[in-house]
Design a protein around this motif. Sequence first.
Motif, PDB file in Angstrom:
ATOM      1  N   MET A 214       0.852  -1.270   0.036  1.00 39.68           N
ATOM      2  CA  MET A 214      -0.023   0.055   0.014  1.00 39.68           C
ATOM      3  C   MET A 214       0.938   1.152   0.119  1.00 39.68           C
ATOM      4  O   MET A 214       2.022   1.176   0.146  1.00 39.68           O
ATOM      5  N   ASP A 215       0.227   2.627  -0.285  1.00 38.90           N
ATOM      6  CA  ASP A 215       0.952   3.653  -0.429  1.00 38.90           C
ATOM      7  C   ASP A 215       0.065   4.556   0.457  1.00 38.90           C
ATOM      8  O   ASP A 215      -1.119   4.828   0.022  1.00 38.90           O
ATOM      9  N   PHE A 216       0.797   5.241   1.490  1.00 38.09           N
ATOM     10  CA  PHE A 216      -0.043   6.142   2.258  1.00 38.09           C
ATOM     11  C   PHE A 216      -0.294   7.560   1.605  1.00 38.09           C
ATOM     12  O   PHE A 216      -0.968   8.185   1.995  1.00 38.09           O
ATOM     13  N   GLN A 217       0.227   7.854   0.424  1.00 35.27           N
ATOM     14  CA  GLN A 217      -0.139   8.955  -0.247  1.00 35.27           C
ATOM     15  C   GLN A 217      -1.578   8.820  -0.638  1.00 35.27           C
ATOM     16  O   GLN A 217      -2.076   9.772  -1.148  1.00 35.27           O
ATOM     17  N   THR A 218      -2.171   7.598  -0.900  1.00 33.74           N
ATOM     18  CA  THR A 218      -3.462   7.269  -1.450  1.00 33.74           C
ATOM     19  C   THR A 218      -4.570   7.847  -0.483  1.00 33.74           C
ATOM     20  O   THR A 218      -5.820   7.533  -0.506  1.00 33.74           O
ATOM     21  N   MET A 219      -4.094   7.836   1.024  1.00 36.59           N
ATOM     22  CA  MET A 219      -4.834   8.046   2.177  1.00 36.59           C
ATOM     23  C   MET A 219      -4.947   9.311   2.459  1.00 36.59           C
ATOM     24  O   MET A 219      -3.726   9.943   2.703  1.00 36.59           O
ATOM     25  N   ASP A 220      -6.008   9.926   2.416  1.00 33.52           N
ATOM     26  CA  ASP A 220      -5.813  11.511   2.872  1.00 33.52           C
ATOM     27  C   ASP A 220      -5.877  11.902   4.106  1.00 33.52           C
ATOM     28  O   ASP A 220      -5.992  10.900   4.851  1.00 33.52           O
ATOM     29  N   ALA A 221      -5.868  13.115   4.129  1.00 29.88           N
ATOM     30  CA  ALA A 221      -5.242  13.671   5.740  1.00 29.88           C
ATOM     31  C   ALA A 221      -6.413  13.238   6.534  1.00 29.88           C
ATOM     32  O   ALA A 221      -6.099  13.097   7.822  1.00 29.88           O
TER      33      ALA A 221
ATOM     34  N   SER B 218     -10.314   2.638  10.028  1.00 30.65           N
ATOM     35  CA  SER B 218     -11.222   2.550   8.648  1.00 30.65           C
ATOM     36  C   SER B 218     -10.425   2.573   7.340  1.00 30.65           C
ATOM     37  O   SER B 218     -10.698   1.506   6.397  1.00 30.65           O
ATOM     38  N   ALA B 219      -9.576   3.473   7.168  1.00 27.36           N
ATOM     39  CA  ALA B 219      -8.911   3.567   5.808  1.00 27.36           C
ATOM     40  C   ALA B 219      -7.827   2.692   5.747  1.00 27.36           C
ATOM     41  O   ALA B 219      -7.608   1.803   4.545  1.00 27.36           O
ATOM     42  N   PHE B 220      -7.509   2.076   6.721  1.00 21.53           N
ATOM     43  CA  PHE B 220      -6.335   0.848   6.654  1.00 21.53           C
ATOM     44  C   PHE B 220      -7.114  -0.364   6.410  1.00 21.53           C
ATOM     45  O   PHE B 220      -6.556  -1.128   5.475  1.00 21.53           O
TER      46      PHE B 220
ATOM     47  N   LEU C  47     -13.437  -6.648   8.528  1.00 23.18           N
ATOM     48  CA  LEU C  47     -12.825  -5.619   7.975  1.00 23.18           C
ATOM     49  C   LEU C  47     -13.693  -4.710   7.343  1.00 23.18           C
ATOM     50  O   LEU C  47     -13.433  -3.485   7.427  1.00 23.18           O
ATOM     51  N   THR C  48     -14.554  -5.345   6.597  1.00 22.19           N
ATOM     52  CA  THR C  48     -15.692  -4.344   6.254  1.00 22.19           C
ATOM     53  C   THR C  48     -16.444  -3.500   7.084  1.00 22.19           C
ATOM     54  O   THR C  48     -16.825  -2.473   6.935  1.00 22.19           O
ATOM     55  N   SER C  49     -16.542  -4.178   8.481  1.00 26.17           N
ATOM     56  CA  SER C  49     -17.288  -3.342   9.321  1.00 26.17           C
ATOM     57  C   SER C  49     -16.422  -1.996  10.021  1.00 26.17           C
ATOM     58  O   SER C  49     -16.993  -1.052  10.300  1.00 26.17           O
ATOM     59  N   PHE C  50     -15.227  -2.321   9.786  1.00 26.99           N
ATOM     60  CA  PHE C  50     -14.229  -0.882  10.179  1.00 26.99           C
ATOM     61  C   PHE C  50     -14.439  -0.248   8.992  1.00 26.99           C
ATOM     62  O   PHE C  50     -14.475   0.974   9.478  1.00 26.99           O
ATOM     63  N   VAL C  51     -14.459  -0.443   8.062  1.00 25.80           N
ATOM     64  CA  VAL C  51     -14.490   0.422   6.681  1.00 25.80           C
ATOM     65  C   VAL C  51     -15.887   1.117   6.940  1.00 25.80           C
ATOM     66  O   VAL C  51     -15.896   2.592   6.576  1.00 25.80           O
ATOM     67  N   GLU C  52     -16.938   0.729   7.043  1.00 29.24           N
ATOM     68  CA  GLU C  52     -18.341   1.113   7.035  1.00 29.24           C
ATOM     69  C   GLU C  52     -18.718   1.710   8.576  1.00 29.24           C
ATOM     70  O   GLU C  52     -19.700   2.494   8.565  1.00 29.24           O
ATOM     71  N   GLY C  53     -17.964   1.579   9.316  1.00 38.57           N
ATOM     72  CA  GLY C  53     -18.019   2.150  10.820  1.00 38.57           C
ATOM     73  C   GLY C  53     -19.132   1.603  11.601  1.00 38.57           C
ATOM     74  O   GLY C  53     -19.649   2.110  12.572  1.00 38.57           O
ATOM     75  N   THR C  54     -19.429   0.223  11.314  1.00 40.48           N
ATOM     76  CA  THR C  54     -20.463  -0.683  11.860  1.00 40.48           C
ATOM     77  C   THR C  54     -19.929  -1.420  12.829  1.00 40.48           C
ATOM     78  O   THR C  54     -20.499  -2.172  13.725  1.00 40.48           O
ATOM     79  N   ALA C  55     -18.655  -1.726  13.200  1.00 41.45           N
ATOM     80  CA  ALA C  55     -17.779  -2.124  14.122  1.00 41.45           C
ATOM     81  C   ALA C  55     -18.080  -1.718  15.353  1.00 41.45           C
ATOM     82  O   ALA C  55     -18.443  -0.662  15.877  1.00 41.45           O
ATOM     83  N   ARG C  56     -18.292  -2.761  16.414  1.00 38.44           N
ATOM     84  CA  ARG C  56     -18.723  -2.491  17.869  1.00 38.44           C
ATOM     85  C   ARG C  56     -17.262  -1.192  18.206  1.00 38.44           C
ATOM     86  O   ARG C  56     -17.621  -0.373  19.181  1.00 38.44           O
ATOM     87  N   LEU C  57     -16.287  -1.526  17.887  1.00 42.86           N
ATOM     88  CA  LEU C  57     -15.278  -0.857  18.160  1.00 42.86           C
ATOM     89  C   LEU C  57     -14.139  -0.554  17.240  1.00 42.86           C
ATOM     90  O   LEU C  57     -13.570  -1.690  16.800  1.00 42.86           O
TER      91      LEU C  57
END
Length: 527
Positions: free
Chosen positions: A68-75, A86-88, A107-117
């Motif tokens: 992966m390239d951290f430049q593709t992840m915004d501020a 979520s981004a990772f 992992l999808t739950s982290f991305v979507e923000g539905t994970a418990r934590l």
Amino acid sequence: MTKIFNVNGLCRPEKHYMVDLGKRLEAIKKMVDDGEYFTINRARQYGKTTTLNALADYLRKDYPVISMDFQTMDALAFENVENFVSAFAEELLDAMDSFPDEIEEKLTSFVEGTARLNSLQALFKVIKSWCQKLDVTPVLIIDEVDTATNNQVFIDFLAQLRAYYLKRPGTATFQSVILAGVYDVRNIKRKIRPDEEHKTNSPWNIAAKFRIDMSFSADEISEMLKEYETDYHTGMDRAGISQLIYDYTSGYPVLVSGLCKLLDEEIAGTAAFPNKSAAWTAEGVNEAVKILLTEQNALFESLWDKLNQYPEMRGRIYDLLFRGEPIPFNIDDPVTNLLHMFGFVKNEGGTMQVANRIFETRLYNYFLMTADASKTEMFRLGSDEKNQFVADGHLDVERLLEKFVEYFDDIYGDQDQKFVEEDGRRYFMLFLKPIINGTGNYYVEARTRNRKQTDLIIDYRGEQFVIELKIWRGNAYNERGEEQLAEYLEYFHLKKGYMLSFNFNKKKEIGVKRISLGDKMLIEAVV
């Protein structure tokens, strides 16, 4: 499709002429096989991304690879832990073709923000669960980590990597982690407590030393040109051209490719070099160097930006170029560390040297043409009088020295010894620059640069001239200098050499004289 030399972004062997990376990849894989975590820190445009891309392909035969390239992840991704997790997690999902269903769901739950934590601990527990299901644990490669080095979330991420590394082999985790960028994350600063000042206390103190040379050797350049020669049959002296390119670049990847690209695409087909055979010659390389020394590009803009950003580096480089003082290379010195990290300097036998001739000449030009240097009397005189120093296309260095002695004595003859020792060579280069500008170029031979002498090499329309700039230390020392210059001329296959001596003896004879030394003629000027 015809290949090209590439200086912009990722190089691909199917599209670009490239140095063979096989031995480097094999050496890096050995570190991966040993389970090492490490950083690849090199200056801008040093081939890091190309190497990482080739490494990922090379490792996939034996390991799952997450690249992966951290430049593709915004501020926003680094604003807080939740955003980062979520981004990772999204990058993980993109990097792998598939995960076990339960791992992909988490992992999808982290991305979507539905994970418990959404926490780093929760993320690493999912990674641990995934690694436990694999026969071979994955390799994690992250490019452009500079994007995140000033961020507490990233430092906490490194701490988690470190914690799992230290729990091996009892805890499943990454086989190897490779972080790449300009800055070394082992030296990043973080706060131990919110009320404390920033301190150098990176959790990445587990990283192994990365000692693999990423510069290109003359032999490697020659092998790259072998493929080019197979395509175009120029008849070039491949070994000689490769060595000349190396001499100017010290193997700095983008500079090597840059010179080759100029030869192939811009110089070949001009009036002076009507075809590729004419271009791939020593004269063609010198023409390419002249162009590279005057063009603007991202690499040089980055260097000047760093000099403006860190005034202490600017002062150290100036001393190295003009004062003639040998400067020890001490990586523990913060200024030396910065200069080395940004690619300005290298360690040559325990002393600091500018990284390559291209950088050195650009730096000389930078300092000569800044701080109102162009307004000095010597620069003006060189510019006004330059036509008298060229006859039938040949540079008359003897005449040039005669006029410099005359002008320097008139303007600066009453200056003290300290002024002449520290600034005399700079004023000669100021006088020389407008005379050869646009037609010739010059560089300082690093092996001879010290407080007592500096050998300046001038390339002008295919002719080379060696001028030794030296501080007078007595007749015996001067005679040894004459002998050394004669030996140096032998190295360059020249019959005539030049010496400019700054003499503080009150009984000195100012002027220019000829000295025969064996079959060599030395033109010595004294001011």
